[in-house]
Design an enzyme around this catalytic site. Structure first.
Site, PDB file in Angstrom:
ATOM      1  N   SER A   1      39.116  42.290  45.174  1.00 38.63           N
ATOM      2  CA  SER A   1      39.491  41.273  46.150  1.00 38.63           C
ATOM      3  C   SER A   1      40.067  40.016  45.518  1.00 38.63           C
ATOM      4  CB  SER A   1      38.293  40.907  47.028  1.00 38.63           C
ATOM      5  OG  SER A   1      37.323  40.229  46.280  1.00 38.63           O
TER       6      SER A   1
ATOM      7  N   LYS B   1      35.019  34.676  45.665  1.00 39.54           N
ATOM      8  CA  LYS B   1      36.144  34.318  46.533  1.00 39.54           C
ATOM      9  C   LYS B   1      36.595  32.896  46.230  1.00 39.54           C
ATOM     10  CE  LYS B   1      36.110  38.049  49.240  1.00 39.54           C
ATOM     11  NZ  LYS B   1      35.285  38.808  48.257  1.00 39.54           N
TER      12      LYS B   1
END
Lengths: 228, 228
Positions: free
Chosen positions: A148, A185
């Site tokens: 990700s 993230k």
DNA sequence: TATTGTAGTAAACAATTGAGCACTATATGA
DNA sequence: TCATATAGTGCTCAATTGTTTACTACAATA
């Protein structure tokens, strides 16, 4: 020096030193054991691990005859207690490295709760630049799973270095907990809304401002990747 | 001792000396082979046997990592060889910087010739995991400029760790010289054609098989990135 | 009393590692 | 042309060697 050796440990360290001087290479666990009537390699190994932990010995893991003395040893023969200053200047590199200044734990798996801080999950250790660990006390490493964050240059298998902190500022890459799961993230706060943004166009931003199971573990301060 | 060494034997003896200095223990046959692109341990062994027969090396038979230099070596060292060699083997460099630990030099700028090996360009030092420098003797760090490798997770400002070697295998990321310029690219050999492939769709592969000013500096064995 | 640190045994396991064989290739001299 | 030395591949094999788990024992200590 806080790292005092037991008699047994000192004997063994001495033996290793002598062996290397005589042969040009280090003894095996079994050779050491033979000389001290220790039948099990495990018994020997724990002595060596202790010597390593106390900073007197370097051990190449999984490598035959890979024992070498640190510079500590020579000084040790005269038991004058050294001050902080001399530790710092002397041949301090090895000491610093071993005093967990720059050797940080790798947390392998990330599961429920706050397991990142649990000792059980430690997967090993990695040596990083002392300059980094000094500026980020308590930092640790995590092995990345998933893709990700590939656009941020963080790939599966990379080690990321985390500096623990419960907050973050815009644009920083963080490790956050969402319920049971920990993720890496980019942190983004817009007005009152907080998003965790994957750096991979295949994944959407995750709004977290309304979630109660959201918390920030720490900031990613570094990435380390080794090929092979 | 008048037993003359072949070039190859001298290279290998040199490598062993450097390895021992850096790691405190000797390399295995396979490690030596890896560094000279010798695939078979037997090929390596015969070099060692020759070195032993000529009196430059002691070999413990059937013993792991039991190579040690005779006193011959130091005396005959580097007769009047070129400066490049001595810089490369880094007796001055590595002895002080490496010590028993894993501090490697950062080469800042990359300019004409083979400046990667020049002392002048050193920008600082970085501590890396001993496990890495152990397996990659003589390795050094480079600061990345440009974005041609972003899809491989190598960004501007990253430090890449280079293990010097004049060859490469398919898919490896290498630092190569193209005339005056040094670049990081993926190495790809198709039939008889060699390409340097940027990991960024904005740039085309670079065919180099016909270029005489092409050479491989080393293999990228790691990437380190620190966020402010 | 319970816990912690040190010290050791025994056994099984897996990876590392040196040794050996058969074969190919190239250069140098006699 | 033949012999010799150097250099290398690909493979197998067996010994060496570090790692790990499970268990025992003792002394110090909180």
């Amino acid at each position: 020096m806080k790292n005092k050796l037991t008699d047994r440990q000192a004997e063994i360290l001495n033996f290793i030193q002598g062996y290397i001087e005589q042969n040009g290479y280090a003894p095996t666990l079994r050779e050491i054991g033979k000389n001290f009537a220790i039948a099990s390699t495990f018994g020997v190994k724990r002595h060596l691990d202790a010597l390593s932990k106390k900073g007197y010995l370097n051990i190449g893991s999984n490598i035959s005859r890979a024992l070498s003395l640190t510079n500590c040893k020579e000084q040790e023969d005269f038991p004058a207690k050294s001050s902080i200053t001399s530790v710092k200047t002397g041949n301090s590199l090895s000491e610093e490295l071993y005093n967990s200044f720059s050797q940080i734990p790798i947390v392998g798996r990330v599961a429920a709760g706050m397991p990142i801080l649990a000792i059980e999950n430690i997967d090993g250790n990695v040596v990083i630049d002392p300059a980094i660990s000094k500026n980020n006390p308590g930092c640790f490493a995590l092995k990345v799973k998933g893709d990700s964050m590939i656009n941020a240059g963080i790939f599966e298998g990379d080690l990321i270095i985390i500096s623990p902190q419960p907050y973050a500022t815009n644009g920083e890459i963080v490790v956050a907990l969402l319920g049971d799961e920990a993720t890496v993230k980019r942190f983004e706060k817009r007005d009152d809304d907080i998003y965790l943004i994957p750096e991979n166009s295949s994944y959407p931003p995750i709004p977290v401002h309304h979630r109660e199971d959201f918390s920030i573990v720490g900031k990613v301060v570094g990435v380390i990747r080794w090929y092979n």
